[in-house]
Design an enzyme around this catalytic site. Structure first.
Site, PDB file in Angstrom:
ATOM      1  N   GLY A   4       0.783  -1.228   0.000  1.00 11.88           N
ATOM      2  CA  GLY A   4       0.000   0.000   0.000  1.00 11.88           C
ATOM      3  C   GLY A   4       0.815   1.279   0.000  1.00 11.88           C
ATOM      4  CG  ASP A   5       3.450   4.516   1.939  1.00 11.44           C
ATOM      5  OD1 ASP A   5       3.541   5.144   0.867  1.00 11.44           O
ATOM      6  OD2 ASP A   5       3.916   4.931   3.011  1.00 11.44           O
ATOM      7  CG  PHE A   6       7.017  -1.559  -1.655  1.00  5.62           C
ATOM      8  CD1 PHE A   6       7.359  -2.387  -0.601  1.00  5.62           C
ATOM      9  CD2 PHE A   6       7.899  -1.426  -2.710  1.00  5.62           C
ATOM     10  CE1 PHE A   6       8.556  -3.080  -0.595  1.00  5.62           C
ATOM     11  CE2 PHE A   6       9.102  -2.114  -2.721  1.00  5.62           C
ATOM     12  CZ  PHE A   6       9.432  -2.943  -1.661  1.00  5.62           C
ATOM     13  NE  ARG A   7       8.085   5.801   2.237  1.00  9.23           N
ATOM     14  CZ  ARG A   7       7.476   5.184   3.235  1.00  9.23           C
ATOM     15  NH1 ARG A   7       6.645   4.178   2.998  1.00  9.23           N
ATOM     16  NH2 ARG A   7       7.677   5.559   4.489  1.00  9.23           N
TER      17      ARG A   7
END
Length: 305
Positions: free
Chosen positions: A199-202
């Site tokens: 969902g907020d992969f970085r």
């Protein structure tokens, strides 16, 4: 039981709470944070070592020792972030590609996690190596969600964003917003697959580990269920300010996007469209909150695609 009181919350968290959608709720949580920390330490018999700083924008993280002396990390979620959803995703992954959940008290927003090397993320590596490790890490997270799960779908999540974008966008950004909304509508109308997403992969959400399972593990999921291209879209614009300063940045971005799509067997067109949508949405959100420089940078990036 030892604690870190008097507690001095990291300034990154304090600044983020200043922009909370419910300021009074955030202020009450911050005021009650020392007592919440004390209570949680006592409940699990933990000994606090130090507060992680600068830490995150949506939680307080404290390095702790369990009763048997084992190192761990205690995460206390701020209001409007979902400890229950993060706990459910981490429990389902059970350490596969992600930090292992040791215990949870979702009602208090408290998660007890195995300790990783919080000061060392993939951003510490050279760009090419970081992207290679990021692709390896995110691939492990994309598994079927559990039966009867309560995770929000990408379609529902982005529908709320789309409504906000329509209300926020002014005339200067309206054409780009309209294009992004059109892309989103086409993407959700024909979903490619349905897997559990970070969902907020970085790069900054993947930390060094010496657990024996993997040298790099993901943290801080904002779990959704949907297609892999959505999860990759945030990674495409990683190290954006460095990217902006490079020669031929638009071409570099397109090559990065193509390499990620091909290495992870994701459709290039869908990845491009989700990347553009997510950049525009984030850019407009920054503008509305007063972050003009970051907002304009994100919108310029979206224009490259």
């Amino acid at each position: 039981m030892p604690s870190v009181l008097p507690l001095d919350p990291p300034q990154r968290l304090v600044r983020a709470l200043d922009g909370h959608p419910e300021p009074a709720v955030a202020a009450r949580w911050l005021e009650a944070l020392p007592a919440l920390l004390e209570r949680t330490l006592e409940h699990w018999g933990l000994t606090a070592e130090r507060v992680v700083s600068p830490g995150g924008r949506g939680s307080l993280v404290v390095l702790v020792r369990q009763p048997d002396g084992t190192a761990a990390a205690l995460k206390l979620h701020a209001p409007a972030s979902s400890a229950a959803q993060e706990a459910a995703a981490l429990a389902h992954w059970n350490g596969w590609g992600a930090v292992r959940l040791l215990d949870a008290r979702p009602a208090d927003g408290a998660l007890l996690l195995e300790r990783l090397h919080g000061e060392v993320s993939l951003r510490s590596l050279a760009e090419a190596k970081a992207m290679l490790e990021a692709a390896s890490a995110v691939r492990r997270l994309w598994i079927p969600p559990p039966e009867g799960h309560g995770f929000e779908s990408v379609e529902k999540h982005t529908a709320a964003e789309a409504d906000a974008m329509r209300a926020w966008a002014d005339a200067d950004v309206r054409p780009l917003v309209d294009e992004a909304l059109s892309l989103r509508a086409a993407l959700v109308a024909a979903p490619a697959e349905s897997v559990l997403l970070h969902g907020d992969f970085r790069q900054g959400a993947v930390l060094a580990a010496d657990t024996g399972r993997s040298p790099w593990l993901a943290v801080g999921p904002e779990p959704l269920v949907g297609e892999r291209a959505y999860d990759l879209a945030r990674l495409v614009r990683d190290r954006l300010h460095d990217l902006m300063a490079s020669a031929g940045a638009p071409a570099v971005t397109r090559r990065r996007m193509s390499k990620l799509a091909d290495s992870l067997e994701v459709d290039r067109e869908r990845l491009r469209d989700w990347t553009k949508y997510r950049a525009v949405e984030s850019g407009v959100r920054h503008l509305v909150r007063g972050g003009r420089k970051d907002g304009e940078t994100l919108l310029e990036f979206a224009g490259w695609l």
